[in-house]
Design an enzyme around this catalytic site. Sequence first.
Site, mmCIF file in Angstrom:
data_model
loop_
_atom_site.group_PDB
_atom_site.id
_atom_site.type_symbol
_atom_site.label_atom_id
_atom_site.label_comp_id
_atom_site.label_asym_id
_atom_site.label_seq_id
_atom_site.Cartn_x
_atom_site.Cartn_y
_atom_site.Cartn_z
ATOM 1 N N SER A 240 37.882 47.506 35.591
ATOM 2 C CA SER A 240 37.495 47.181 36.972
ATOM 3 C C SER A 240 36.157 46.445 37.068
ATOM 4 O O SER A 240 35.417 46.614 38.043
ATOM 5 C CB SER A 240 37.481 48.448 37.841
ATOM 6 O OG SER A 240 38.780 49.018 37.896
ATOM 7 N N HIS B 214 45.186 47.456 23.044
ATOM 8 C CA HIS B 214 44.968 47.737 24.470
ATOM 9 C C HIS B 214 45.714 49.019 24.859
ATOM 10 O O HIS B 214 46.821 49.271 24.383
ATOM 11 C CB HIS B 214 45.451 46.556 25.322
ATOM 12 C CG HIS B 214 44.976 46.647 26.736
ATOM 13 N ND1 HIS B 214 45.566 47.492 27.644
ATOM 14 C CD2 HIS B 214 43.948 46.040 27.376
ATOM 15 C CE1 HIS B 214 44.920 47.387 28.804
ATOM 16 N NE2 HIS B 214 43.935 46.513 28.668
ATOM 17 N N ASN C 28 41.590 39.050 30.391
ATOM 18 C CA ASN C 28 42.908 39.498 29.936
ATOM 19 C C ASN C 28 43.861 39.330 31.115
ATOM 20 O O ASN C 28 43.811 40.113 32.060
ATOM 21 C CB ASN C 28 42.805 40.968 29.507
ATOM 22 C CG ASN C 28 44.144 41.582 29.167
ATOM 23 O OD1 ASN C 28 45.144 40.875 29.057
ATOM 24 N ND2 ASN C 28 44.165 42.900 29.010
ATOM 25 N N TRP C 29 44.708 38.314 31.033
ATOM 26 C CA TRP C 29 45.627 38.059 32.153
ATOM 27 C C TRP C 29 46.818 39.007 32.168
ATOM 28 O O TRP C 29 47.588 39.011 33.115
ATOM 29 C CB TRP C 29 46.103 36.595 32.105
ATOM 30 C CG TRP C 29 45.125 35.636 32.737
ATOM 31 C CD1 TRP C 29 43.790 35.839 32.938
ATOM 32 C CD2 TRP C 29 45.413 34.326 33.264
ATOM 33 N NE1 TRP C 29 43.228 34.743 33.553
ATOM 34 C CE2 TRP C 29 44.200 33.799 33.758
ATOM 35 C CE3 TRP C 29 46.570 33.549 33.345
ATOM 36 C CZ2 TRP C 29 44.122 32.526 34.352
ATOM 37 C CZ3 TRP C 29 46.490 32.287 33.928
ATOM 38 C CH2 TRP C 29 45.275 31.782 34.438
ATOM 39 N N LYS C 30 46.998 39.782 31.103
ATOM 40 C CA LYS C 30 48.144 40.697 31.015
ATOM 41 C C LYS C 30 49.429 39.915 31.309
ATOM 42 O O LYS C 30 49.540 38.756 30.919
ATOM 43 C CB LYS C 30 47.934 41.905 31.942
ATOM 44 C CG LYS C 30 46.556 42.551 31.724
ATOM 45 C CD LYS C 30 46.377 43.857 32.427
ATOM 46 C CE LYS C 30 44.983 44.404 32.129
ATOM 47 N NZ LYS C 30 44.731 45.715 32.688
ATOM 48 N N GLY D 175 42.128 48.856 36.176
ATOM 49 C CA GLY D 175 42.963 48.522 37.334
ATOM 50 C C GLY D 175 42.868 49.506 38.479
ATOM 51 O O GLY D 175 43.690 49.486 39.392
ATOM 52 N N GLY E 250 40.239 42.266 33.493
ATOM 53 C CA GLY E 250 41.646 42.062 33.810
ATOM 54 C C GLY E 250 41.804 41.321 35.128
ATOM 55 O O GLY E 250 41.716 40.094 35.196
ATOM 56 N N GLY E 251 42.005 42.076 36.204
ATOM 57 C CA GLY E 251 42.321 41.488 37.508
ATOM 58 C C GLY E 251 41.371 40.386 37.945
ATOM 59 O O GLY E 251 41.808 39.349 38.480
ATOM 60 N N GLU F 96 37.274 50.538 26.935
ATOM 61 C CA GLU F 96 37.984 50.500 28.210
ATOM 62 C C GLU F 96 38.513 51.889 28.553
ATOM 63 O O GLU F 96 39.620 52.261 28.127
ATOM 64 C CB GLU F 96 39.156 49.517 28.134
ATOM 65 C CG GLU F 96 38.736 48.095 27.820
ATOM 66 C CD GLU F 96 39.767 47.088 28.293
ATOM 67 O OE1 GLU F 96 39.398 46.202 29.065
ATOM 68 O OE2 GLU F 96 40.940 47.217 27.914
ATOM 69 N N GLU G 14 47.354 49.793 27.382
ATOM 70 C CA GLU G 14 48.695 49.587 27.955
ATOM 71 C C GLU G 14 49.729 49.434 26.842
ATOM 72 O O GLU G 14 50.870 49.874 26.983
ATOM 73 C CB GLU G 14 48.675 48.361 28.885
ATOM 74 C CG GLU G 14 47.944 48.686 30.183
ATOM 75 C CD GLU G 14 47.347 47.491 30.912
ATOM 76 O OE1 GLU G 14 47.684 46.344 30.568
ATOM 77 O OE2 GLU G 14 46.539 47.725 31.829
#
Length: 247
Positions: free
Chosen positions: A207, A92, A9-11, A168, A228-229, A162, A94
């Site tokens: 994470s 998600h 997930n590149w957000k 993150g 993600g990251g 999640e 967010e």
Amino acid sequence: MAKKIAAGNWKMNGLMGDLPQIDAIAAAVPTGITALICPPALLVAPAAARTAGTALRIGGQTCHSAAKGAHTGEISANMLRDAGADAVILGHSERRQDQGETDADIAAKISAAQSAGLQAIFCVGESEATRDAGHALAHVADQITAALNANCDAQQLMVAYEPIWAIGTGKTATPVQISEMHAHIRATLAGIFGDTAQDVPLLYGGSVNATNAAEIFACPNVDGALVGGASLTADNFIPIMQALAAA
Ligand code: PGA
């Protein structure tokens, strides 16, 4: 589609100049897993075009619940499919927080996505306060029963657990916490879908990185990860795909 899923997930990260990272990931997908990158919407079409014929799938990060119409700024599931996407992340945390998405909104989006032929990657997870209060399992089961019903296509569904406090933050849930939650999610899905609940891939997210991936993939009922990251570069994502293939 293999049931083992490594999804990125590149957000809101990534420009056209970052597409070579997707090329490098596509060139390194191990056999036996499904690998998926969900870049920002504007990169879906170029990413899908560049990876056509490779094992890497491309997905979106949200879609509107309507097929088309007067919804300025929105993107439909059909548009994602038309651009070459195979999947879409929905619900998600967010977006639940920043855009105020409700369980009902997410249910409608899942239906729209599946009607368009997209796999729905449905995200659930509790806040730190909810976990501390001892309500994590009940909260996640409520999110599932509020957004899914027997009309939903279990063959076009993945569920990503999640925990919000792990996204993150560099903090991951422990194997005990992950195993307990994933068993609970599987049982909740069985209550909706019966035996086909076994076929729904359950992903852990929060994470995940090259160092902790193997331990997470060893947990029962963990079929993959939503990353993600650590999905933003091939150097970080390839070892996660390899850990999944080896699990
Ligand atoms: P993270 O994000 O891997 O950067 O924690 C996961 C996610 O939000 O999907």
